[in-house]
Design an enzyme around this catalytic site. Structure first.
Site, mmCIF file in Angstrom:
data_model
loop_
_atom_site.group_PDB
_atom_site.id
_atom_site.type_symbol
_atom_site.label_atom_id
_atom_site.label_comp_id
_atom_site.label_asym_id
_atom_site.label_seq_id
_atom_site.Cartn_x
_atom_site.Cartn_y
_atom_site.Cartn_z
ATOM 1 N N SER A 112 32.856 30.133 53.418
ATOM 2 C CA SER A 112 33.167 31.086 54.480
ATOM 3 C C SER A 112 34.640 31.017 54.859
ATOM 4 O O SER A 112 35.239 29.943 54.857
ATOM 5 C CB SER A 112 32.307 30.762 55.699
ATOM 6 O OG SER A 112 32.832 31.379 56.853
ATOM 7 N N TYR A 135 37.213 38.167 55.241
ATOM 8 C CA TYR A 135 37.194 39.310 56.149
ATOM 9 C C TYR A 135 38.542 40.012 56.010
ATOM 10 O O TYR A 135 39.542 39.397 55.625
ATOM 11 C CB TYR A 135 37.020 38.860 57.601
ATOM 12 C CG TYR A 135 35.618 38.409 57.950
ATOM 13 C CD1 TYR A 135 34.552 39.295 57.878
ATOM 14 C CD2 TYR A 135 35.367 37.104 58.360
ATOM 15 C CE1 TYR A 135 33.267 38.890 58.203
ATOM 16 C CE2 TYR A 135 34.083 36.696 58.690
ATOM 17 C CZ TYR A 135 33.037 37.590 58.610
ATOM 18 O OH TYR A 135 31.773 37.197 58.928
ATOM 19 N N THR A 161 32.999 40.508 53.117
ATOM 20 C CA THR A 161 31.935 40.843 54.076
ATOM 21 C C THR A 161 32.295 42.163 54.745
ATOM 22 O O THR A 161 33.333 42.280 55.395
ATOM 23 C CB THR A 161 31.773 39.711 55.099
ATOM 24 O OG1 THR A 161 31.375 38.536 54.383
ATOM 25 C CG2 THR A 161 30.702 40.033 56.127
ATOM 26 N N LYS A 235 29.472 42.114 50.573
ATOM 27 C CA LYS A 235 28.329 41.484 51.260
ATOM 28 C C LYS A 235 28.030 42.249 52.549
ATOM 29 O O LYS A 235 28.924 42.437 53.373
ATOM 30 C CB LYS A 235 28.663 40.026 51.588
ATOM 31 C CG LYS A 235 27.605 39.329 52.425
ATOM 32 C CD LYS A 235 27.913 37.839 52.567
ATOM 33 C CE LYS A 235 26.832 37.100 53.338
ATOM 34 N NZ LYS A 235 26.865 37.348 54.773
ATOM 35 N N HIS A 259 23.466 40.068 57.443
ATOM 36 C CA HIS A 259 24.192 38.988 58.120
ATOM 37 C C HIS A 259 23.231 38.124 58.947
ATOM 38 O O HIS A 259 23.582 37.612 60.009
ATOM 39 C CB HIS A 259 25.281 39.584 59.015
ATOM 40 C CG HIS A 259 26.533 38.752 59.101
ATOM 41 N ND1 HIS A 259 27.737 39.177 58.633
ATOM 42 C CD2 HIS A 259 26.770 37.526 59.620
ATOM 43 C CE1 HIS A 259 28.677 38.270 58.862
ATOM 44 N NE2 HIS A 259 28.101 37.252 59.469
#
Ligand SMILES: Cc1cc2nc3c(=O)[nH]c(=O)nc-3n(C[C@H](O)[C@H](O)[C@H](O)COP(=O)(O)O)c2cc1C
Length: 360
Positions: A112, A135, A161, A235, A259
């Site tokens: 992440s 992100y 994402t 994602k 999510h």
């Protein structure tokens, strides 16, 4: 002591609840708004029945598959979840070690952006195949730097994402005034004034609203393609329309996900969305071309459903926090997937209200 060990993820969750500060437990456990999607994520698995076929030899089982050109022993990967140090002092380094050790069940970790360990530390800790989750920030230069860093450290794909142009309204975090530990990966790249004044609320939400770009669009996928040669996975796709656009945009795959119910409440559960996407697009949630050619998702689906409905969501965190140990390739993990093999010989019956069941 062995006989007192938890036997399933719900028991780990109970232990984690006792072990963790409420703020951290709620952050891991919670969803957005009414938490309808969070509950549905679990309930939807319960509506899918397996149709076991008997007298089939299950002594030799093979769950192996290929994801983006990597042969992996099973179609299970570690999802990106931020701030592992909230659950265990070793954080993502321990998770990566476990992902590498568990070469019978999961060998790919998606790190992440909000990792509580430096990306360099995680890369050096073991030889798991790693993807990097990204992100898009208002400051594109920060996103670009993270992508370059992931490339130079041998990460194999970028997982963008796309379901978080703004952070979901997580009410438990607002109530708890959730403080998210600063990501060491953003050190020197972005500063954040976390003085909330008298406003209260979730500091995580405030960080997100200051940094994430709500204008995120398909143009940014083009931009990302222009700055990296790594394959890109999107994602957070849950509709056939967006899956089709993803193919047109030339990404390597989509990860069907809501999510974990933490973003848009009342979005469909991922397992139900999967039903829509292959029906219209005939493609797989991970690797479109490979799975399209091999029909792979259909072959693996019953086994995966059995496994996922018991081990999905934030279970990695429960396991880590509940046991008080760094995650390892525990005695517990391998047994359940092996039992789930049997599911590999079943077909699924989708049972939905007002609709006859069908088999895949
Ligand atoms: C504690 C926690 C933190 C998470 N952090 C991230 C994150 O930083 N980035 C991300 O893309 N997804 C994050 N997720 C979502 C997971 O990657 C995953 O999508 C979810 O747990 C499973 O739901 P799904 O089946 O709808 O994908 C997080 C989930 C949890 C429970």
């Amino acid at each position: 002591m062995e006989h007192n060990l938890p036997v399933n993820v719900r028991e780990y969750q109970e232990l984690a609840k006792k072990a963790l500060p409420k703020m951290h437990y709620d952050y891991i456990n919670g969803g957005a708004e009414d938490e309808y999607t969070l509950r549905e994520n679990i309930a939807a698995y319960g509506r899918i029945m397996l149709r076991p076929r008997v007298l089939v030899d299950v002594s030799k089982i093979d769950m192996s598959t290929n994801l983006l050109g990597y042969d992996i022993p099973s179609p299970i990967i570690v999802a990106p979840t931020g701030a592992h140090k909230l659950a265990n002092p070793e954080g993502e380094v321990a998770t990566a070690r476990a992902a590498a050790a568990c070469n019978t069940i999961m060998h790919i970790q998606v790190l992440s952006f909000g990792s509580s360990c430096k990306i360099q530390e995680v890369a050096a800790s073991c030889d798991a195949i790693r993807f990097f989750q990204l992100y898009i920030y208002k400051r594109r230069d920060v996103s670009a730097t993270l992508v370059r860093r992931a490339e130079s450290l041998g990460f194999k794909a970028i997982v963008l994402t796309v379901d978080t142009p703004v952070l979901g309204r997580r009410e438990a975090d607002i109530r708890n005034k959730m403080v998210f530990p600063p990501s060491p990966n953003l050190e020197g790249l972005m500063s954040f004034n976390d003085d909330l004044g008298t406003g209260g609320g979730s500091k995580l939400e405030r960080f997100a609203s200051e940094t994430l770009d709500p204008s995120l669009s398909w143009k940014d996928v083009e931009w990302l393609k222009s700055i990296t040669s790594l394959p890109i996975l999107l994602k957070g796709v849950v509709t056939a329309e967006d899956a089709r656009k993803a193919v047109e945009a030339g990404v390597a795959g989509v990860i069907v996900s809501n999510h974990g119910g933490r973003q848009l409440d009342y979005a469909p559960p991922a397992i139900a969305a999967l039903e829509e996407i292959p029906a219209e697009q005939q493609m797989h949630c991970w690797n479109l071309e490979h799975m399209q050619q091999h029909g792979g998702w259909v072959a693996h689906l019953p086994m995966l459903i059995r496994l996922l409905r018991r081990w999905r969501g934030p279970c990695r965190c429960w396991w880590t926090a509940g046991s008080g140990e760094a995650p390892t390739c525990s005695r517990r993990w391998p047994s359940e997937p092996r039992q789930s093999w049997w599911g590999g010989r079943c077909s699924t019956g989708w049972r939905r209200a007002g609709r006859p069941g069908r088999s895949t």
